[in-house]
Design a protein around this motif. Sequence first.
Motif, mmCIF file in Angstrom:
data_model
loop_
_atom_site.group_PDB
_atom_site.id
_atom_site.type_symbol
_atom_site.label_atom_id
_atom_site.label_comp_id
_atom_site.label_asym_id
_atom_site.label_seq_id
_atom_site.Cartn_x
_atom_site.Cartn_y
_atom_site.Cartn_z
ATOM 1 N N VAL A 1 0.911 -1.216 0.093
ATOM 2 C CA VAL A 1 -0.009 0.210 -0.078
ATOM 3 C C VAL A 1 0.932 1.196 0.011
ATOM 4 N N VAL A 2 2.091 0.955 0.512
ATOM 5 C CA VAL A 2 2.949 2.469 0.687
ATOM 6 C C VAL A 2 3.332 2.710 -0.693
ATOM 7 N N PHE A 3 3.489 1.783 -1.491
ATOM 8 C CA PHE A 3 3.918 2.174 -3.053
ATOM 9 C C PHE A 3 2.679 2.541 -3.706
ATOM 10 N N LYS A 4 1.585 2.008 -3.431
ATOM 11 C CA LYS A 4 0.494 2.244 -4.214
ATOM 12 C C LYS A 4 0.087 3.906 -4.111
ATOM 13 N N PHE B 1 7.168 3.046 -11.243
ATOM 14 C CA PHE B 1 8.345 2.629 -11.115
ATOM 15 C C PHE B 1 8.524 1.358 -11.952
ATOM 16 N N ARG B 2 8.608 1.715 -13.203
ATOM 17 C CA ARG B 2 8.789 0.688 -14.239
ATOM 18 C C ARG B 2 9.351 0.569 -15.598
ATOM 19 N N GLU B 3 9.961 -0.297 -16.310
ATOM 20 C CA GLU B 3 10.745 -0.183 -17.447
ATOM 21 C C GLU B 3 9.846 -0.979 -18.615
ATOM 22 N N PRO B 4 9.768 -0.537 -19.769
ATOM 23 C CA PRO B 4 9.363 -1.275 -20.764
ATOM 24 C C PRO B 4 10.359 -2.507 -21.107
ATOM 25 N N MET B 5 9.790 -3.811 -21.378
ATOM 26 C CA MET B 5 10.416 -4.870 -21.486
ATOM 27 C C MET B 5 10.075 -5.855 -22.640
ATOM 28 N N VAL B 6 10.885 -6.590 -23.622
ATOM 29 C CA VAL B 6 10.450 -7.309 -24.212
ATOM 30 C C VAL B 6 10.943 -8.692 -24.271
ATOM 31 N N GLU B 7 10.418 -9.742 -24.458
ATOM 32 C CA GLU B 7 10.983 -11.098 -24.492
ATOM 33 C C GLU B 7 10.964 -11.667 -25.758
ATOM 34 N N TYR C 1 5.579 -4.028 -19.289
ATOM 35 C CA TYR C 1 6.074 -3.118 -18.140
ATOM 36 C C TYR C 1 6.607 -4.100 -17.005
ATOM 37 N N PHE C 2 7.761 -3.751 -16.742
ATOM 38 C CA PHE C 2 8.518 -4.760 -15.808
ATOM 39 C C PHE C 2 8.739 -3.622 -14.675
ATOM 40 N N LEU C 3 8.133 -4.156 -13.185
ATOM 41 C CA LEU C 3 7.959 -3.426 -12.098
ATOM 42 C C LEU C 3 9.725 -3.684 -11.424
ATOM 43 N N THR C 4 10.419 -2.295 -11.349
ATOM 44 C CA THR C 4 11.600 -2.577 -11.020
ATOM 45 C C THR C 4 12.016 -2.306 -9.580
ATOM 46 N N PRO D 1 12.559 1.364 -3.099
ATOM 47 C CA PRO D 1 13.416 1.877 -3.973
ATOM 48 C C PRO D 1 14.000 3.301 -3.856
ATOM 49 N N GLU D 2 13.322 4.157 -2.770
ATOM 50 C CA GLU D 2 13.883 5.443 -2.262
ATOM 51 C C GLU D 2 13.517 5.124 -0.876
#
Lengths: 584, 584
Positions: free
Chosen positions: A72-75, A83-89, A145-148, A166-167
């Motif tokens: 919930v804190v990060f919600k 906090f995510r990056e686009p990723m392809v497999e 999206y990959f949640l980092t 993350p912070e």
Amino acid sequence: MKADKYEKISALARRRGFFWPSYEIYGGVSGFINWGPLGSVMKRRIEDKFRDIFIRRLGLYEIETPIISPEVVFKASGHLESFREPMVECGDCKRRFRADHLLQEFADLPSQETDRMRLAEIKGAIEEHGIRCPDCGGPLGEPKYFLTMFKTTIGPYSDVVGYGRPEAAQGIFVEFRRLYEQVRERLPVGFAVIGHALRNEISPRQGPMRLREFTIIDLEFFIDPESPGCPLLKRVEDETLNMVLAENRLRGSEEPVKLTVRDAVARGYIKMEWQAFFMALAKRFLEELGVPDEKQRFIEKLDWERAHYSTQGFDQEVYLDRWGWVEVSGFNDRTDFDLKGHMRESGEDMRVFKTREKPKVRKERILKPVIRNIRRDFREEMGRVLNLLSKTRPEEIEKHLKEKGYFMLGGFRILPSHVKFEERVTEEKGRRFIPHVIEPSFGSDRLTYVALEYAYTVKDGRVILRLPRDIAPVQLAVLPLVQRDGLPEKARGIYEALIEEGFTVEYDEAGSIGRRYARFDEIGTPICITVDYETLKDGTVTLRDRDSWKQVRTGVKQLPRLLWDFFRFKMDFTGLGSPVGEKS
Amino acid sequence: MKADKYEKISALARRRGFFWPSYEIYGGVSGFINWGPLGSVMKRRIEDKFRDIFIRRLGLYEIETPIISPEVVFKASGHLESFREPMVECGDCKRRFRADHLLQEFADLPSQETDRMRLAEIKGAIEEHGIRCPDCGGPLGEPKYFLTMFKTTIGPYSDVVGYGRPEAAQGIFVEFRRLYEQVRERLPVGFAVIGHALRNEISPRQGPMRLREFTIIDLEFFIDPESPGCPLLKRVEDETLNMVLAENRLRGSEEPVKLTVRDAVARGYIKMEWQAFFMALAKRFLEELGVPDEKQRFIEKLDWERAHYSTQGFDQEVYLDRWGWVEVSGFNDRTDFDLKGHMRESGEDMRVFKTREKPKVRKERILKPVIRNIRRDFREEMGRVLNLLSKTRPEEIEKHLKEKGYFMLGGFRILPSHVKFEERVTEEKGRRFIPHVIEPSFGSDRLTYVALEYAYTVKDGRVILRLPRDIAPVQLAVLPLVQRDGLPEKARGIYEALIEEGFTVEYDEAGSIGRRYARFDEIGTPICITVDYETLKDGTVTLRDRDSWKQVRTGVKQLPRLLWDFFRFKMDFTGLGSPVGEKS
């Protein structure tokens, strides 16, 4: 290709115990490093320097909060969303890649463009440019999206999800109400956290520059948005900053302009005074770590480069031999974004109440109907008339009555006899509001590497680490000239005495005196103390300066006081004794 | 029921900013706490005290390693196998419980028994005693083991499993080879890690005593098992320890016996001298945190109580008002268990090579057959004879030949003419071995709470925190007697000067002087400095002692030097000036 300092420093750091990659015996896990016997002390001294400049001297506070937080804190903070990056497999080899990096590499798209793309656009661009798996040439699947953030489960119930922070900032925001009470409800006020943070990077670079686990220094400074002024600004207003401004970047220029803090604020380049103040302190902080003015700059972030919580952001960058300009700290105006988020998710009131010095006085005209006359003239319509009167601005009615002697209100003719006017005076004693947040944020792993690179010098083909004396891991070395004639015993005694005095000292009798000097130059020990035959006669020792290789002679008895002055008050080396050669 | 200090201290800690449970605005997550503006400073001062006593003064080293480790690390360390607790789930409400705790609570089985039970036995006992779900009365399912480590995934590939470290020790073992080279291959040598650790407890108690995230202090001390002696032992051999010995515990007595370190070692109660040395230092460490001798004891762990890696273990326990005897540190002989494990899993050679001061000389008798004579006397049997000779101890043959003149060997009559005897001398220059490890391990959250409880005193109905002066979070308070006549300005100046000198100081002008004294007594500030009208005249101030409430008068100019002596060298308060009342 010119010599790469990073290579040299990494080799030295690994050999002497500053830092090196973790888990090498298991093949290594990228994004994790160790700080060794020398590095961990140096890193802590740098963190203590931050504590001194940003916390103790400013009367701010440090707290310690958990690394693991419930979901919930990060919600509330927006990290789950952002906090995510686009990723392809790859459909064949199943390897995964940063989608934006692929587009930058194989479609020559600038990061400024890829940063702003949605998944659909990324997918389109990948197809358009016919990009396939760089490893096996296989087809790339749907971008996701990959949640980092590192995900885990708290307790034995697998439904309680937690994340590694993350912070560190959120630990402060979540506890703001209680902290605010503990410091007796003062504003402005700042709280810092210095501790490990976790970012599950998809493909971290090696070394201390981009890590999955690192030490973050977050300072959250809370202010009243109605009085954003910084009374301390005058302490730094003549300090100059090299600034790469957003307006220039948009015109395609990354050239820094040199501005005094005074001008940067006056001309509105830095919107918040406290932001400017902390940026100036940060510049001095880095200078004290050995980075000169011309190797520092502050780059203003563009809209799409800023974190989701920031309205204005600057990165402090330092020039490094291998990577060029690299971020070492960030300065963001987080407004009330985070406290609002936690107020929304928790229902806890994050507002503070502030009494005004003198209550704010509000005067207003009010209308009082003269019931008797209204009943007399309007009878059963009285109700409607009263209702209409209550819905009309008193000033308007009064104006018409003054000018025309009557006022037509929904078909009713209102006369001066129907109404009286009064003035009501109200006082506002104070206000409730959500504080705004100015955030300076550092990474101490990077700071430590930066200090190492700027200390790294070569003299007569030998490495000298010219670390500022207050962050050097070993302060003093005590060296007997030779291993006989009672010199080692004498030197041991001096070593023990200096330990008693609280210094960080090493004793070393192995090898020629020259080799030992070299050994301590290489790890940045500011002063070597040599015990020789003179010492046995007259109780004097030779002090040798790491940087100039100058030597002075002084009495053992005076050592503690002199050395305290040297380390605490930056006294000059030559003040420690009489030049060797002359009579002492 | 007598007053519960824990309640009082928790209330104070929450109100003034020492510690409180995390995430309260979200209902709280048990097992996590915050250290506030006062608590975090105090906790760090305690950790720095450890650094001073166990690292700097002993010439040992501190390192910093990651909290997240790949799974193989805990395979090697045995944690995957052993770091777990038995758990049962209710078939109806699905709640989960510590199976051993249920047996202790509802079947009155002692922990000494449940600690040793296997899952099958636990299941049997649960059925035998007809234990059902304490919450809903439902049936309990199969007991399972719950791994009490936090699990996560490293990187975007969900097959790379990582865990949060439950102890910091492994970070040292994994890196031992490199660390050993960095300190130039010395033994004995010790490395410490001070950092967060994670244990996913099934049902942690509230407060700082049992946490899911906590700060661990692990010191791994590496020795040569062939020379286990501790040359520093004499520094502590007269120190007495209150020891609860395993042999007495097995007889049912938890009564401590008072032994000097010398006796505890001589009589074999503590098997390793270094273990005894560190236990003695730990006793002094706790005394310096305010815990008197009679409130400390060392309890020897029984076989089934010890961690899987330990051959002899002691817990240092401190008596606390609510919980009685509570562990604050552990001392384990980890032998070569961990290094062996990592050698096995990684294939990396964890052995060190040690040259002997003087090579070890081995003399042996060897037999040389006289081939010519053997062929002459045994012909085609020669081969068998030579074979038999090679299989027989030369000393035995020589003895018989001396005594009887011949030696019967498998039917062959061996005569002096068949053999010659020589002496062979061999030299061993050194040896390869895996170092053994002695480990002192502390939890700094507990230490900080313990220091708070022992400092907590009440005088005239008011709370005084009698913290040792070197761990008090706020060292000094500067207080103008009144808020007018230039006293605040004067006081501010003194405040600024003391900040410049490096002290941790607070300035406070709110409320009566008495209320301010009380406020600083309650957070353990050793000295209040009061600025009054005298100060404006003669530049003297009043210093007030927190514990005795005594006051002395001294000149502002002398303050820095005097206060340094007070804090660094424990100078007595009365030495800071002349008693108030007398002429100064």
